[in-house]
Design an enzyme around this catalytic site. Structure first.
Site, PDB file in Angstrom:
ATOM      1  N   ALA A 196       0.938  -1.206  -0.098  1.00 52.05           N
ATOM      2  CA  ALA A 196       0.021   0.040  -0.105  1.00 52.05           C
ATOM      3  C   ALA A 196       0.910   1.327   0.062  1.00 52.05           C
ATOM      4  CB  ALA A 196      -0.854   0.124   1.080  1.00 52.05           C
TER       5      ALA A 196
ATOM      6  N   CYS B 219      27.525   1.110  -3.959  1.00 48.41           N
ATOM      7  CA  CYS B 219      28.022   2.000  -2.901  1.00 48.41           C
ATOM      8  C   CYS B 219      27.235   2.498  -1.665  1.00 48.41           C
ATOM      9  CB  CYS B 219      28.777   3.278  -3.286  1.00 48.41           C
ATOM     10  SG  CYS B 219      30.053   2.795  -4.691  1.00 48.41           S
TER      11      CYS B 219
END
Lengths: 496, 496
Positions: free
Chosen positions: A218, A343
């Site tokens: 949702a 990263c």
């Protein structure tokens, strides 16, 4: 401040907020109790289920509310596989599924099941014929008609029909829409249930086709956190795993979060009412980003299917950029975006989606526009992006200024620079112990100084290099000659 | 309308509502993202965790928010057992635990583990020595000092220390407080982790003692649905089961419901601020119910420990009453209560709690007062209860008026009536195919018409009879002589 991370989570839709407030007063009781507070809660729950089922395109008794989309995927995969335990224990998934599906697949392997990952093309899309073959479609049914597709196909079909197949409706990192309808037809023909992770596409419309299970979340459509949904179509064998619980037909244990569910259902209906108009509008804005980023940012690549894609999502990667640093630079400039870059991930490995696509993972940025985003916001983003990228390129950590004399403020690495000071036709760069994007940056520095046909050997132990060095070669026109352990060979191509 | 079902769920506390509204605006983003919306969500989550940990009495990094109390119990039991897989695979639970614990125990059995249920006394309380012995405490440690307690004790201790023990802080159906601190000490000494289901007691105060794991549920303390908590104290071996997920330290998969979590933490703090005053007030009100019900309602029995009990909860059972019908009659009279009666459960078996206690399950009513309940509400309940019970006793379904000529409007069954029309000293009543409370009603009709020492054989196939016929004998002073399959023998005692 512009929030461009809709694919992670959206603010609560105003309609959801209203519904939530009303349901806080009416929906707090136990819907399993026969007293009036319980009956009132039950009525709200039933109404929300009907509304959500209509939006999804299923019967209300096929739809179960779960505590999250992740929970729906975990329990959907486990329950469907257990329901077909005697038929087949092979789970087929696209390589670019959400990690919740891949983690459910790992759990299936831990209890002795097998998993077949189906690869994708450079746009992130599965080949429906290859997927069907992996599922076992064609091994029964119309003899010899289809299915000789991919190289791995023939072997994978061995072992009969799969227990379950999972295919996302659209990818969460690059927005590529998958051929769900074709795959669902093939699965139905093979008698294999297909579970569709519809988390990213459900705000935009129902998932067509003859799928068997579907999961959604949702907070991706402006509903609150804490509500997911799992649809199990009638006739699908399903054996819930874990401890028994009578709530949600035994498919989601625990006290129902009725105010959240009511808000979620109201929000889905509301975003659907706006979906056509927003699809058209946002599609133009993301098309603008797709077109402009490569013009504005040197050495940037837009990834994902240019046509068959979600309307609001666009992803690109920037060479020689630390993804996390770029996110921070954009955040400081007032833009909240996301990244599949190695990263930023807590696991320090590149995004499995980008890896499966074989595209660059360096400096990866995902822009996902919330409904209502204005063109002016996007223009402002495009205006600030080049500066943000340049600032990060100027201060990549770990790049030694003495590594060979290159670089400086306005780096133009990897382009057609001269042969510079490199001594001969063969150079080795030792980038071991350095994290992406450093290996590629060091590679780019020396390649430009080699004569045509010169070879750079890069030593790198960051796994991201396995993705980024070949992707860099593809982007810059140099030749990737192969990898041997931590050693990568790249040959300079003139004019590249 | 009076809502007396606080032990099922409470309306949202006003403080929780305020906190929820604020967090809807600030806490909708993904707390795992580094952008400012994500950081803001993370800050709210961290603050809620600190606040909840303070209320529970643990370190913040020991507390994990889950989608429900049930989820906390399921994952807590599975994770703790898996963490000690090599040490012991026996799970020890009290027979009166919440069904979520018992269902987790069944799941443990399905994967090859063993379960030992420790019984309770007629008040619903475990004997700490018997519990300790079942856990394996004393089999190591101080040789021969304690532990020769219950009849089953010696056998159960065989097999060394248990993998895990579970004991609720207080019972959810009858309010009896368990000797958690003593049991926790014994478990700690035996090196066995103790998981405490604190769902019912957490609003009233922290759980003392050296427990290892603890579970709770926010909607029991005025927080919203969709939020539970699982505490795993440092040093407790724990191996989360199911698919991997990085949220909540891997102990609760799925996107966090941060507004709900913030509201839950705020509510716990708020109810704790009022706990001492409310404890004193509600304890008097439940004492009033305990004292008055047996005076007001013939053939009613208050169950649960009269002293060591939750302040707000009282349970009683009424002979010759269909529990579901009584709930409806009370609902019509404006009172929302709950029941552990067989007739209201979807499984058609009597409450396992009442069965373990060996008390009557017929016409069972649980009254649990929300904070703020006024004495006038309770007085009104006591005023209307006798009429509600009488109305239900007058129309028990399935009692044939021709079964022996007894009964009528103002039934006084089971009391000291004459010997009536019964022919001899031995009568058989066939109540097969009839649901509770019919078998006991038919028994009561004929017993009164027998001479002293006369015997009734009741044939009954409703499992509830196994509990209710002996309980009826105990209440009325007749002698229960035993059961043989579907046949129950009862001997009349004069004056009973």
């Amino acid at each position: 401040m512009s929030y461009f991370d809709a694919a992670s989570s959206l603010p609560l839709h105003p309609v959801a907020r209203q519904a939530l407030l009303a349901a806080l007063d009416e929906g707090w009781a136990d819907p399993g109790r026969p007293h009036r507070e319980g009956r009132r809660a039950r009525m709200l729950l039933d109404a929300a289920r009907e509304s959500a089922a209509e939006a999804v395109g299923c019967r209300p008794d096929e739809l179960h509310f779960t505590p999250s989309g992740t929970h729906a995927l975990h329990s959907g995969v486990a329950g469907a596989l257990a329901g077909r335990r005697r038929v087949g224990r092979r789970l087929v998934v696209a390589a670019v599924e959400h990690s919740a599906v891949l983690h459910a697949a790992e759990a299936h392997e831990r209890i002795g099941g097998s998993v077949r990952q189906v690869g994708v093309d450079r746009a992130g899309r599965v080949d429906p014929r290859e997927f069907a073959e992996a599922v076992g479609a064609g091994s029964t049914g119309a003899g010899g008609a289809g299915a000789t597709g991919g190289a791995e196909g023939a072997g994978a079909a061995a072992g009969g029909a799969a227990g379950l197949a999972c295919l996302q409706s659209a990818n969460h990192e690059v927005g590529t829409v998958q051929p769900v309808e074709e795959v669902a037809d093939a699965c139905a023909e093979a008698g294999v249930p297909l579970l569709v992770d519809a988390a990213q596409s459900l705000p935009w419309g129902p998932v067509p086709g003859s799928w068997s299970l579907l999961a959604g979340s949702a907070h991706k459509w402006g509903g609150p956190g804490g509500v997911g949904l799992l649809v199990v179509r009638k006739g699908t064998r399903f054996a819930p795993q874990g401890p028994v619980d009578e709530r949600e037909s035994g498919r989601a244990p625990g006290f129902e979060n009725i105010p959240g569910i009511v808000a979620a259902a109201a929000s889905l209906r509301a975003v659907r009412a706006e979906a056509d108009a927003e699809t058209a509008r946002l599609r133009e804005l993301t098309a603008l980003i797709r077109a402009r980023v490569p013009e504005l940012v040197p050495d940037a690549e837009v990834v994902g299917d240019p046509e068959r894609r979600l309307p609001h999502l666009v992803t690109f990667s920037c060479l020689y950029v630390d993804g996390e640093a770029l996110l921070h630079a954009l955040d400081a400039a007032g833009f909240s975006v996301s990244s599949g870059s190695s990263c930023t991930s807590s696991t320090l490995t590149p995004s499995h989606v980008l890896r499966a696509m074989g595209v660059l993972s360096e400096g990866n940025v995902r822009v996902s526009l919330p409904p209502g985003t204005e063109e002016a916001d996007v223009e402002r983003f495009l205006q600030r992006l080049p500066e943000a990228v340049a600032s990060v390129r100027g201060r990549v950590p770990g790049v030694r200024a003495d590594a060979g004399g290159a670089a400086g403020g306005g780096m133009t690495l990897g382009g057609g620079g001269g042969t510079g000071g490199a001594a001969g036709g063969e150079v080795t760069v030792d980038a071991r112990g350095k994290r992406c994007p450093v290996p590629v940056i060091e590679l780019a520095k020396v390649v430009g100084r080699l004569p045509e046909g010169g070879v750079v050997t890069v030593l790198a132990d960051d796994e991201a290099a396995a993705l980024d060095i070949p992707a860099w070669c593809e982007m810059t026109g140099n030749t990737f000659e192969g990898r041997d352990g931590e050693s990568y060979r790249v040959r300079r191509v003139a004019g590249a």
